[in-house]
Scaffold this motif. Structure first.
Motif, PDB file in Angstrom:
ATOM      1  N   VAL A   1      -6.651   8.174  -3.716  1.00 41.26           N
ATOM      2  CA  VAL A   1      -5.914   8.390  -2.356  1.00 41.26           C
ATOM      3  C   VAL A   1      -6.763   8.010  -1.246  1.00 41.26           C
ATOM      4  O   VAL A   1      -6.027   7.398  -0.396  1.00 41.26           O
TER       5      VAL A   1
ATOM      6  N   ILE B   1       0.729  -1.220   0.040  1.00 43.10           N
ATOM      7  CA  ILE B   1       0.023   0.105   0.042  1.00 43.10           C
ATOM      8  C   ILE B   1       0.833   1.090   0.110  1.00 43.10           C
ATOM      9  O   ILE B   1       0.425   2.187  -0.748  1.00 43.10           O
ATOM     10  N   LEU B   2       1.991   1.348   0.933  1.00 41.88           N
ATOM     11  CA  LEU B   2       2.987   2.422   0.703  1.00 41.88           C
ATOM     12  C   LEU B   2       3.399   2.765  -0.538  1.00 41.88           C
ATOM     13  O   LEU B   2       3.732   3.725  -1.436  1.00 41.88           O
ATOM     14  N   LEU B   3       3.761   1.526  -1.400  1.00 40.84           N
ATOM     15  CA  LEU B   3       4.173   1.678  -2.646  1.00 40.84           C
ATOM     16  C   LEU B   3       3.002   2.570  -3.551  1.00 40.84           C
ATOM     17  O   LEU B   3       3.578   3.302  -4.259  1.00 40.84           O
ATOM     18  N   LEU B   4       1.919   1.780  -3.498  1.00 40.18           N
ATOM     19  CA  LEU B   4       0.923   2.351  -4.155  1.00 40.18           C
ATOM     20  C   LEU B   4       0.417   3.753  -3.776  1.00 40.18           C
ATOM     21  O   LEU B   4       0.241   4.444  -4.749  1.00 40.18           O
ATOM     22  N   VAL B   5       0.915   4.204  -2.497  1.00 37.70           N
ATOM     23  CA  VAL B   5       0.425   5.520  -2.322  1.00 37.70           C
ATOM     24  C   VAL B   5       1.445   6.595  -2.800  1.00 37.70           C
ATOM     25  O   VAL B   5       1.116   7.551  -3.451  1.00 37.70           O
ATOM     26  N   SER B   6       2.639   5.910  -2.982  1.00 33.49           N
ATOM     27  CA  SER B   6       3.725   6.746  -3.874  1.00 33.49           C
ATOM     28  C   SER B   6       3.336   6.875  -5.216  1.00 33.49           C
ATOM     29  O   SER B   6       3.378   7.910  -5.770  1.00 33.49           O
ATOM     30  N   ALA B   7       3.020   5.818  -5.744  1.00 40.82           N
ATOM     31  CA  ALA B   7       2.363   5.879  -7.092  1.00 40.82           C
ATOM     32  C   ALA B   7       1.339   7.071  -7.430  1.00 40.82           C
ATOM     33  O   ALA B   7       1.299   7.909  -8.245  1.00 40.82           O
ATOM     34  N   ALA B   8       0.455   6.790  -6.435  1.00 36.28           N
ATOM     35  CA  ALA B   8      -0.855   7.862  -6.697  1.00 36.28           C
ATOM     36  C   ALA B   8      -0.360   9.049  -6.410  1.00 36.28           C
ATOM     37  O   ALA B   8      -0.897  10.212  -7.078  1.00 36.28           O
ATOM     38  N   PHE B   9       0.462   9.410  -5.527  1.00 40.25           N
ATOM     39  CA  PHE B   9       0.845  10.732  -5.304  1.00 40.25           C
ATOM     40  C   PHE B   9       1.805  11.288  -6.297  1.00 40.25           C
ATOM     41  O   PHE B   9       1.933  12.586  -6.903  1.00 40.25           O
ATOM     42  N   PHE B  10       2.781  10.406  -6.924  1.00 43.86           N
ATOM     43  CA  PHE B  10       3.242  10.701  -8.195  1.00 43.86           C
ATOM     44  C   PHE B  10       2.453  11.251  -9.303  1.00 43.86           C
ATOM     45  O   PHE B  10       2.831  12.264 -10.138  1.00 43.86           O
ATOM     46  N   ALA B  11       1.403  10.434  -9.548  1.00 39.62           N
ATOM     47  CA  ALA B  11       0.350  10.915 -10.658  1.00 39.62           C
ATOM     48  C   ALA B  11      -0.265  12.204 -10.234  1.00 39.62           C
ATOM     49  O   ALA B  11      -0.377  13.137 -11.032  1.00 39.62           O
ATOM     50  N   LEU B  12      -0.119  12.478  -9.184  1.00 40.54           N
ATOM     51  CA  LEU B  12      -0.808  13.871  -8.532  1.00 40.54           C
ATOM     52  C   LEU B  12       0.360  14.987  -8.946  1.00 40.54           C
ATOM     53  O   LEU B  12      -0.217  16.172  -8.974  1.00 40.54           O
ATOM     54  N   VAL B  13       1.503  14.563  -8.517  1.00 40.10           N
ATOM     55  CA  VAL B  13       2.508  15.764  -8.784  1.00 40.10           C
ATOM     56  C   VAL B  13       2.659  16.255 -10.271  1.00 40.10           C
ATOM     57  O   VAL B  13       2.536  17.309 -10.534  1.00 40.10           O
TER      58      VAL B  13
END
Lengths: 199, 149, 78, 86, 77, 281, 161, 222
Positions: free
Chosen positions: A39, A12-24
């Motif tokens: 998110v 889940i933390l990996l996916l959080v990073s992915a989701a926030f990367f998309a947000l960036v």
């Protein structure tokens, strides 16, 4: 659990990073709003990993926070983009003539049996589906008031628990019923908010 | 100059989300590195015990109807009637439970499940907060919706 | 670690990838892709028997989908 | 393989479901996918009923089947452009 | 639920997830979601949560129909 | 208690005067007399006073009382050896005072000052670094404990210089004419104080002189230790004069640059602290 | 084990005959009940199949028809005997109403199938055989080869007309 | 019954208010924050809004903006709600409860500015709202990680010496509060404060600062 939790948290933390990367990288406002929903799913995932009854009870507030902020922000978005008017042409599907009433009836009945928070959400989903096909904006104020009273009743029930715990039985009944009413009405209002405001 | 470039980036509120997201990613990456430090504590509050043989399966949480169930609350002394809420069944639910397995939520989440115990009794303030949030959000949405521009 | 949990994590990963980096970046595609991680989370909750949370989640997902649809039908470009 | 004894109908229906799923993914034309989806929902509804022989399972199977049919119906109608296109 | 069934339904769900995420057309995506639902419901039912299965299998089509309100006319491909 | 308050107020105003004088001398101007600020406050007290018609009345007055109230409380915390965290909190709440003062009048100049005050909120972050460092090294945040620690180990100034630097930065941010004082720069008249005149202005000056006194006093107590009163005052004056030099010799930054410089400085300070912590551990 | 497979195959043939008959009696191939069903029919014709057979396939997709009735009735009998089958018929009726289907093919099919399946359980078949059999039967129509299946259904419809 | 081991940071507890498992407490620190929030809530309740004067820079044109009373009434309502949420957040004795009230602060903050009609302000409010929304992940994530690794959410338990809260949880918690209240990312907030309705707009700032101050105490004590 000693293996499940770290594994789940890692993913889940990996996916959080992915989701926030998309947000960036995202510049468009509505796409950002869509990503916040992703998110929110991650948030619930983190809570769900705790895997106790407490976690289950904590997911419900988490869900409510997510949907509340979404409701408010979506309306801010509509206001800021000036998307006040509903488009004249709406897609018509045959089943929309028949399905909403029956499905909504089933879901509302089930929601009432379920009671409490979950029941409210289920029933509200049914009612949203029902109101979607029709314009019911005229009931808006009435429904608002009903939900306000339900909220007040729920607060009353909460204080029964805290001050007169001996009457827990009534408190439970009142709380379950009031929350059902409150959540159901509030969320189903979204369904009525589809048309123009002053109908 | 680098300082004024950073300033210009931060002064545009369109970049705010990106800046925040970068921070979250940073912490999440730290979290991934420190995963071995996340040891699951076996002593949890309100643990989930599922009794597959019970007639209330999969929702049985122990305890007799109108009696009391064992609940691992944080401060049992603050809730004198702890465990009663959990063990409560409506008569209809009672009937269904005696009848058959697998009637699920229909039974226990009648007011009286453990979730109700947590949501309304021991951690009721959470629910107050959460309904208030819903209330506030809808006040915003309804206000913007009905406002004539 | 049971089957539901592993399947849930896999679907959550697929869905997050699809939502975060959709093939065709339209609002609609993202909205539909958003359903996939929901099912992933659904399975994770199922694995831990969190059924009330699960039910509420599904109901709320339907409502939030409607909220997005409400915005999108007011825009011309979808 | 233990556990298969007496489970033949269940495994058969599940296998048909998997077959239908593969055909759905392989099919390129949207409208032609829907009959396969129909087969899948038959298979899943049957599996649900066979998995748990319980009155509520009948309701679950029916609900799943009806829901799935409703979904196919809506997708097909929306794809075809609704009644006014006719 | 025995392992082979878990594998089959898990496979169906995974196929659905992949199909939904890779499809270009939104209709195909929605069919993928339907596939995913079909794979998931047996897991719910097998654990005995039949009422949940009923509610979910009614709510998923509702979600799909809500999404269908904004799908555009499909170009022939 | 009241005598301490009055003394602190006068010393703080005197410090303001000295600050102006030093800057003037560095820039080769004669400058005002050092008791100018006290005279100012007295003069304002006897001028005609009313509330602007456009103002939000309760806020307009209330915020002044809050300003005096929080800094009196801060002095009390300091004298009674209370929690450093509380001091930190009060310092952050000062932002609200600036903001509220500027917004309450409805004047565009005040508003600009207030908005700049909001922008430069990064100014609070160095203090956070200070708190964290002090907590890490002394294991307590009670000022009395910190003083006791310094009795044993010597001044914290030499033990954790980066933390002292952070607090120095904080004090620097809040004095007049500082490079970070974008909220009062002259292109927006008097910034957030523009519309507060007469008694209101006098009261605000009282609050701000208390603030200057408290911050300098806190610096001395936290980083040098409990000293006899005259030594303390002397050290405070020395710090003030060093700040005056910095103010006199540096240009004022633009608002967003000010934020960036402060953030980067904080980042460097935190990094230095982390390195020091790791080396010592 | 082999016996069970043979019984399932036999059950599938019975089911096939049963629901195709009922569907054709209720004029399912005549036209698509909703625009989606008609579109499926046109698509199948465009791919070389028969329009009327395609219409029937579209109708099966779009609403619970006699085949669904057969399946659910078998499930009902499997779970609770005759009352289960009749309950299934009621559920199919609700399903028809939900899916914008004015006809009664599904309900009729379910009621008929209840008695057929119950009767067959008296002569050695198991209800679960019929569940699997229905799935196989529907597979032959909807799941294997659409074009030949639509031709067969079209021919049956013309023969009835 | 309770012994709060926070003597070093927030001071001993003065008194507790218990709601079942959620035990709120007043220590000198939280009581100060509470008092401050109370003062500003009262100011919001009794204060009438200012009338904003706009000038054209470089010219002599002044004009006082008239804001519809309906908008201001709504802003006031939201500001009071925000004040109440802040009051609850600063004295909360439970991590999840704190997270909930903090997110309520975030949402009421959006509400306060949402009543403004200027598109520029709305745009800033929207960006800010997006951050507030994604900030629920660190906020609730912190509570969830803490619960999983320590088995408790009550600050009374978490403050004990033997219990170590993972660093990620602390960092997430601070980050979440930063996102909800935007402290210290005030850049979007600066645009928000251009809106009229001073006492109400000020409440945004008050709430976020107070919650931030509280989370500093929590993060240091845990």
């Amino acid at each position: 659990m000693e293996l499940v939790y770290p594994a789940g948290a890692l993913v889940i933390l990996l996916l959080v990073s992915a989701a926030f990367f998309a947000l960036v990288r995202e510049r468009d406002d509505l796409h950002r709003l869509l990503l916040t929903e992703l998110v929110a799913i991650m948030t619930l995932g983190l809570i769900a990993l705790v895997a106790t009854d407490l976690a289950e009870a904590l997911i419900l507030p988490g869900l409510v926070v997510a949907i509340s902020e979404l409701v408010a922000l979506s309306q801010v978005y509509i206001a800021k983009e000036g998307l006040a008017a509903r488009p004249a042409k709406v897609r018509r599907i045959e089943v929309m003539d028949t399905a909403p009433a029956i499905v909504a009836a089933i879901l509302v009945a089930y929601g009432i049996v379920l009671s409490g928070f979950s029941g409210g959400a289920i029933a509200a989903a049914g009612l949203v589906f029902y109101f979607m096909g029709h314009g019911h904006a005229e009931r808006f104020a009435l429904l608002e008031a009903a939900s306000g009273y339900a909220w007040a009743i729920w607060i009353g029930a909460f204080f029964i628990f805290m001050i007169l715990p001996a009457y827990w039985f009534f408190a439970v009944l009142i709380a379950g019923g009031a929350i059902l009413l409150k959540v159901m009405v509030k969320l189903s209002l979204i369904g009525t908010m589809r048309g123009d405001p002053d109908v | 100059m680098i300082i004024s470039r950073i300033s210009r980036f931060l002064s545009d509120y369109d970049n705010l989300v990106a800046a925040y997201a970068v921070l979250v990613i940073a912490v999440a990456v730290i979290g991934i590195v420190l995963i071995p430090g996340l040891v699951y504590e076996e002593e949890q509050l309100y643990p989930k015990q599922i009794d597959r043989a019970s007639s209330l399966d999969p929702y049985d949480r122990g305890g007799e109807a109108f009696g009391r169930a064992e609940v691992a609350a944080q401060y049992p002394e603050n809730s004198p009637y702890l465990g009663y809420v959990t063990a409560y069944l409506t008569p209809l639910a009672r009937l269904m439970a005696d009848e058959t397995l697998h009637l699920g939520t229909t039974i226990v989440s009648h007011p009286g499940g453990i979730i109700d115990e947590i949501l309304y009794n021991t951690r009721g303030l959470d629910t107050v907060a959460e309904t208030s949030i819903l209330f506030a959000a809808f006040a915003i949405a309804a206000y913007l919706f009905t406002r004539r521009d | 670690m049971n089957a539901e949990f592993l399947l849930g994590l896999a679907i959550l990963a697929i869905g997050t990838a699809a939502t975060a980096f959709p093939g065709e970046k339209t609002y609609l595609a993202r909205l539909i892709n958003l359903e996939i991680p929901s099912f992933g989370l659904f399975l994770i909750m199922l694995a831990f028997d969190e059924m009330l949370a699960l039910l509420t989640f599904v109901g709320v997902t339907a409502i939030s989908t409607f909220i997005f649809v409400r915005i999108m039908e007011r825009r011309d470009d979808r | 393989m233990e556990g298969i004894e007496g489970q033949i109908p269940l495994i058969l229906t599940a296998g048909i479901g998997l077959y239908a799923a593969i055909r759905i993914v392989a099919e390129r034309r949207t409208l032609r996918k829907l009959p396969y989806l129909n087969v899948l929902s038959f298979a899943v509804a049957a599996s649900v009923a066979l998995l748990i022989p319980h009155p509520l399972a009948l309701a679950a199977a029916a609900a799943y089947f009806v829901g799935s049919t409703l979904e196919s119906n809506a997708i097909a109608s929306a794809y075809a452009g609704g009644p006014e296109r006719q | 639920m025995i392992a082979i069934l878990q594998a089959i339904f898990g496979g169906i769900a995974l196929l659905g997830a992949i199909a939904a995420s890779l499809s270009k057309s939104s209709y195909d995506k929605l069919i993928g979601i339907g596939l995913l639902t079909g794979g998931v419901i047996p897991f719910v039912a097998a654990r005995g949560y039949l009422d949940v299965a009923i509610a979910v299998s009614l709510l998923v089509p509702v979600t799909t129909i809500i999404i269908l309100q904004v799908t555009g006319p499909e170009e022939e491909r | 208690m009241i005598e301490y308050l009055i003394a602190a107020t006068f010393i703080g105003m005197l410090f303001h005067g000295i600050h102006r004088k030093v800057i003037a001398r560095i820039q080769q101007r004669p400058g005002p007399p050092i008791w100018q600020e006290i005279l100012h406050a007295l003069k304002f007290s006897f001028k005609e006073t009313w509330i602007p018609e456009t103002a939000s009345q309760a806020l307009f007055v209330g915020v002044i009382l809050v300003a005096i109230g929080i800094w009196s409380a801060a002095l009390f915390v300091l004298l009674s050896g209370g929690s450093l965290l509380l001091l930190f909190g009060i310092y952050m709440l000062h932002k609200i005072v600036e903001h509220g003062t500027g917004l309450s009048s409805g004047s565009p100049y005040g508003k600009f000052g207030a908005i700049r005050s909001v922008i430069t909120a990064a100014a609070e972050i160095p203090l956070f670094a200070t708190i964290a460092a002090v907590y890490l090294f002394t294991g307590s945040l009670a000022i009395s404990d910190i003083a006791a620690y310094q009795q044993v180990h010597g001044p914290l100034l030499f033990i954790v210089p980066p933390a002292a630097l952070a607090m120095y930065l904080v004090i620097l941010t809040k004095v007049y004419y500082s490079p970070f004082a974008v909220i009062e720069s002259k292109e927006i008249v008097s910034g957030y104080k523009t519309e507060h005149f007469g008694v209101w202005r006098a009261a605000l000056e009282v609050g701000f002189s208390l603030k200057t006194f408290v911050l300098l006093y806190a610096f001395v107590i936290v980083f040098i230790g409990l000293l006899p009163i005259w030594w303390t005052l002397l050290l405070m004056l020395a710090i003030l004069v060093s700040i005056s030099f910095v103010c006199a010799l540096t240009p004022m930054l633009s608002p967003y640059d000010s934020v960036t410089v402060q953030s980067i400085a904080t980042g460097l300070i935190v990094a230095a602290l982390a390195v020091q912590w790791v080396v010592m551990a | 084990m082999l016996g069970e497979v043979i019984r399932i195959l036999a059950a599938s043939i019975i089911c096939w005959v049963l629901f195709v008959t009922v569907d054709i009696l209720f004029k399912l191939p005549e036209k698509g009940g909703v625009s989606g069903a008609a579109a499926i029919g046109r698509q199948i014709r465009a791919d070389g199949g028969d329009l009327l057979g395609g219409n029937m396939m579209g109708n099966i997709v779009s609403s619970p028809d006699a085949s669904a009735g057969t399946l659910l009735a078998s499930c009902g009998v499997f779970i609770a005997g005759i009352p289960g089958g009749l309950a299934a018929a009621a559920l199919v009726f609700i399903g028809n109403r939900i899916c914008h289907d004015p006809g009664y093919a599904g309900t009729t099919g379910a009621v008929l199938a209840t008695f057929v399946v119950y009767g067959m359980t008296q002569v050695g078949f198991a209800a679960s055989d019929f569940i699997a059999g229905t799935v196989i039967a529907i597979l032959t129509i909807q799941g294997l080869f659409h074009i030949p299946a639509s031709r067969v259904l079209g021919r049956l419809w013309r023969w009835r007309a | 019954m309770f012994s709060l081991p926070t003597g070093q940071i927030g001071g001993r507890e003065l008194f507790v208010v218990e709601f079942g498992d959620v035990v709120n407490y007043f220590s000198p620190y939280t009581a100060s924050l509470f008092a401050f929030a109370l003062i500003f809530t009262v100011i919001v309740i009794i204060s009438r809004p200012e009338r904003m004067v706009e000038i054209a820079f470089g010219g002599d044109a002044y004009l006082a903006k008239e804001i519809p009373t309906k908008d201001l009434a709504f802003q006031r309502f939201m500001a009071i709600a925000c004040g109440l949420a802040t009051l609850a957040a600063v004295v909360s004795g439970d991590l999840f409860n704190f997270a909930l009230f903090t997110s309520m602060v975030g949402i009421t903050n959006i509400g306060i500015v949402a009543a403004v009609r200027s598109r520029h302000v709305l745009n800033a409010a929207y960006q800010y709202g997006i951050v507030a929304m994604v900030a629920t992940l660190p906020l609730f994530g912190a509570a969830a990680i803490t619960l999983a690794t320590t088995g408790s959410l009550s600050l009374w338990e978490l403050y004990r010496a033997g219990i170590t809260v993972p660093f990620v949880a602390k960092a997430f918690l601070v980050l979440g509060v930063m996102g909800e209240g935007m402290a210290p990312f005030y850049v979007a907030k600066a645009e928000i404060t251009r809106a009229p309705g001073a006492p109400y707009i000020l409440m945004i700032h008050v709430s976020s600062l107070l919650v931030f101050l509280r989370v500093v105490e929590i993060a240091l004590s845990m």
